[in-house]
Design a protein around this motif. Structure first.
Motif, PDB file in Angstrom:
ATOM      1  N   PHE A 130      21.992 -10.538  16.947  1.00 35.08           N
ATOM      2  CA  PHE A 130      21.592  -9.679  18.058  1.00 35.08           C
ATOM      3  C   PHE A 130      22.525  -8.470  18.175  1.00 35.08           C
ATOM      4  O   PHE A 130      22.072  -7.335  18.331  1.00 35.08           O
ATOM      5  CB  PHE A 130      21.594 -10.474  19.368  1.00 35.08           C
ATOM      6  CG  PHE A 130      21.155  -9.648  20.549  1.00 35.08           C
ATOM      7  CD1 PHE A 130      19.811  -9.443  20.808  1.00 35.08           C
ATOM      8  CD2 PHE A 130      22.089  -9.055  21.394  1.00 35.08           C
ATOM      9  CE1 PHE A 130      19.402  -8.670  21.873  1.00 35.08           C
ATOM     10  CE2 PHE A 130      21.695  -8.278  22.452  1.00 35.08           C
ATOM     11  CZ  PHE A 130      20.346  -8.082  22.712  1.00 35.08           C
ATOM     12  N   ILE A 131      23.818  -8.695  18.096  1.00 35.89           N
ATOM     13  CA  ILE A 131      24.796  -7.603  18.217  1.00 35.89           C
ATOM     14  C   ILE A 131      24.600  -6.590  17.088  1.00 35.89           C
ATOM     15  O   ILE A 131      24.603  -5.379  17.323  1.00 35.89           O
ATOM     16  CB  ILE A 131      26.245  -8.161  18.237  1.00 35.89           C
ATOM     17  CG1 ILE A 131      26.475  -8.883  19.570  1.00 35.89           C
ATOM     18  CG2 ILE A 131      27.268  -7.054  18.044  1.00 35.89           C
ATOM     19  CD1 ILE A 131      27.773  -9.668  19.652  1.00 35.89           C
ATOM     20  N   ILE A 149      21.242 -14.657   5.384  1.00 37.18           N
ATOM     21  CA  ILE A 149      20.025 -15.379   5.768  1.00 37.18           C
ATOM     22  C   ILE A 149      18.817 -14.501   5.439  1.00 37.18           C
ATOM     23  O   ILE A 149      18.974 -13.329   5.070  1.00 37.18           O
ATOM     24  CB  ILE A 149      20.014 -15.757   7.278  1.00 37.18           C
ATOM     25  CG1 ILE A 149      20.125 -14.500   8.171  1.00 37.18           C
ATOM     26  CG2 ILE A 149      21.139 -16.725   7.595  1.00 37.18           C
ATOM     27  CD1 ILE A 149      19.992 -14.790   9.662  1.00 37.18           C
ATOM     28  N   SER A 150      17.614 -15.050   5.601  1.00 35.77           N
ATOM     29  CA  SER A 150      16.399 -14.286   5.304  1.00 35.77           C
ATOM     30  C   SER A 150      16.087 -13.323   6.447  1.00 35.77           C
ATOM     31  O   SER A 150      16.597 -13.465   7.564  1.00 35.77           O
ATOM     32  CB  SER A 150      15.213 -15.228   5.092  1.00 35.77           C
ATOM     33  OG  SER A 150      14.869 -15.837   6.328  1.00 35.77           O
ATOM     34  N   VAL A 151      15.231 -12.358   6.176  1.00 37.07           N
ATOM     35  CA  VAL A 151      14.790 -11.410   7.203  1.00 37.07           C
ATOM     36  C   VAL A 151      14.071 -12.170   8.314  1.00 37.07           C
ATOM     37  O   VAL A 151      14.239 -11.860   9.494  1.00 37.07           O
ATOM     38  CB  VAL A 151      13.880 -10.314   6.589  1.00 37.07           C
ATOM     39  CG1 VAL A 151      13.278  -9.425   7.664  1.00 37.07           C
ATOM     40  CG2 VAL A 151      14.664  -9.473   5.587  1.00 37.07           C
ATOM     41  N   VAL A 154      16.588 -13.610  10.569  1.00 33.75           N
ATOM     42  CA  VAL A 154      17.128 -12.579  11.471  1.00 33.75           C
ATOM     43  C   VAL A 154      16.181 -12.387  12.651  1.00 33.75           C
ATOM     44  O   VAL A 154      16.609 -12.345  13.818  1.00 33.75           O
ATOM     45  CB  VAL A 154      17.350 -11.245  10.704  1.00 33.75           C
ATOM     46  CG1 VAL A 154      17.681 -10.121  11.682  1.00 33.75           C
ATOM     47  CG2 VAL A 154      18.440 -11.392   9.663  1.00 33.75           C
ATOM     48  N   GLU A 155      14.879 -12.282  12.347  1.00 27.78           N
ATOM     49  CA  GLU A 155      13.888 -12.096  13.411  1.00 27.78           C
ATOM     50  C   GLU A 155      13.915 -13.278  14.388  1.00 27.78           C
ATOM     51  O   GLU A 155      13.808 -13.095  15.601  1.00 27.78           O
ATOM     52  CB  GLU A 155      12.490 -11.938  12.808  1.00 27.78           C
ATOM     53  CG  GLU A 155      12.321 -10.623  12.060  1.00 27.78           C
ATOM     54  CD  GLU A 155      11.020 -10.545  11.263  1.00 27.78           C
ATOM     55  OE1 GLU A 155      10.202 -11.503  11.321  1.00 27.78           O
ATOM     56  OE2 GLU A 155      10.827  -9.532  10.577  1.00 27.78           O
ATOM     57  N   TYR A 156      14.065 -14.489  13.865  1.00 24.49           N
ATOM     58  CA  TYR A 156      14.135 -15.680  14.704  1.00 24.49           C
ATOM     59  C   TYR A 156      15.342 -15.593  15.650  1.00 24.49           C
ATOM     60  O   TYR A 156      15.235 -15.838  16.852  1.00 24.49           O
ATOM     61  CB  TYR A 156      14.212 -16.949  13.840  1.00 24.49           C
ATOM     62  CG  TYR A 156      14.630 -18.163  14.619  1.00 24.49           C
ATOM     63  CD1 TYR A 156      13.715 -18.837  15.436  1.00 24.49           C
ATOM     64  CD2 TYR A 156      15.953 -18.633  14.567  1.00 24.49           C
ATOM     65  CE1 TYR A 156      14.109 -19.939  16.164  1.00 24.49           C
ATOM     66  CE2 TYR A 156      16.352 -19.728  15.300  1.00 24.49           C
ATOM     67  CZ  TYR A 156      15.427 -20.383  16.101  1.00 24.49           C
ATOM     68  OH  TYR A 156      15.819 -21.472  16.832  1.00 24.49           O
ATOM     69  N   ALA A 161      17.763 -14.663  21.047  1.00 22.53           N
ATOM     70  CA  ALA A 161      18.699 -13.963  21.928  1.00 22.53           C
ATOM     71  C   ALA A 161      17.947 -13.205  23.027  1.00 22.53           C
ATOM     72  O   ALA A 161      18.335 -13.230  24.208  1.00 22.53           O
ATOM     73  CB  ALA A 161      19.568 -13.001  21.119  1.00 22.53           C
ATOM     74  N   LEU A 162      16.851 -12.537  22.645  1.00 27.55           N
ATOM     75  CA  LEU A 162      16.069 -11.792  23.636  1.00 27.55           C
ATOM     76  C   LEU A 162      15.474 -12.715  24.695  1.00 27.55           C
ATOM     77  O   LEU A 162      15.463 -12.387  25.887  1.00 27.55           O
ATOM     78  CB  LEU A 162      14.959 -10.991  22.950  1.00 27.55           C
ATOM     79  CG  LEU A 162      15.423  -9.774  22.148  1.00 27.55           C
ATOM     80  CD1 LEU A 162      14.260  -9.174  21.370  1.00 27.55           C
ATOM     81  CD2 LEU A 162      16.050  -8.740  23.073  1.00 27.55           C
ATOM     82  N   LYS A 163      15.018 -13.888  24.266  1.00 21.92           N
ATOM     83  CA  LYS A 163      14.456 -14.851  25.210  1.00 21.92           C
ATOM     84  C   LYS A 163      15.531 -15.308  26.196  1.00 21.92           C
ATOM     85  O   LYS A 163      15.303 -15.371  27.413  1.00 21.92           O
ATOM     86  CB  LYS A 163      13.876 -16.052  24.464  1.00 21.92           C
ATOM     87  CG  LYS A 163      13.211 -17.049  25.365  1.00 21.92           C
ATOM     88  CD  LYS A 163      12.591 -18.190  24.589  1.00 21.92           C
ATOM     89  CE  LYS A 163      11.936 -19.188  25.530  1.00 21.92           C
ATOM     90  NZ  LYS A 163      11.405 -20.341  24.836  1.00 21.92           N
TER      91      LYS A 163
END
Length: 185
Positions: A130-131, A149-151, A154-156, A161-163
């Motif tokens: 997230f940072i 890690i995979s893209v 990263v999205e996960y 973090a957003l949640k």
């Protein structure tokens, strides 16, 4: 001089007394009051003592009553002016305070603290993803390489973090659109 009746004094001098008072106070109702009060005061004086000349005494009484009223009006005007000045200063202060008011300044420390606490509670990898994404503006591919890690991973982590931030900042969400647009909650 013989005793004068009030009716004689009134009919003989009211118009002159009213005109004299009105020429100074510029208000018919007040002039009527001053003339009536002066005529009553004159009549009471004639009952107590002998009055040789009525007109000069009447105009002295009128003058004093009109002066009292005008001085009272002067004091009222000064008080109103002072109050108006105070109101103007107070209004200017409220305007300048509101103009200087920035929601960002008001809530940034509080929101920043909540964001930091929420991020601190996240797992290390989620926090770092997230940072790197939101504060260092790295692309998902760059973050994936940095964290190994995979893209999709990263999205996960960013979604996680957003949640967590949405939950922690639920009371501030409308304001966050203004204060922290880069968070993209």
């Amino acid at each position: 001089m013989p005793d004068l009746s009030f009716s004689f004094i009134y009919t003989s001098y009211y118009k002159k007394a009213f005109s004299f008072a009105k020429s100074y106070v510029h208000d018919e109702a007040v002039a009527e009051d001053i003339a009536s009060e002066a005529l009553i005061a004159l009549w009471e004086k004639t009952k107590i003592a002998s009055v040789e000349e009525i007109a000069p005494l009447l105009f002295t009484i009128l003058k004093n009553k009109a002066l009292d009223w005008l001085k009272h009006e002067q004091v009222k005007a000064a008080a109103f002016e002072s109050f108006a000045d105070w109101q103007t200063r107070e209004l200017s202060l409220r305007i300048s305070t509101l103009e200087a008011c920035s929601p960002e300044d008001i809530f940034s420390n509080e929101i920043g603290c909540i964001v930091r606490q929420t991020l601190y509670q996240l797992p290390e990898q989620t926090r770092r993803a997230f940072i790197l994404s939101r504060f260092e503006e790295k692309s998902n591919r760059e973050i994936a390489e940095a964290l190994g890690i995979s893209v999709k991973g990263v999205e996960y982590h960013i979604s996680k973090a957003l949640k967590a931030l949405r939950v922690a900042l639920k009371d501030y969400l409308p304001l966050l659109c203004i204060v922290y647009p880069y968070l993209r909650l």
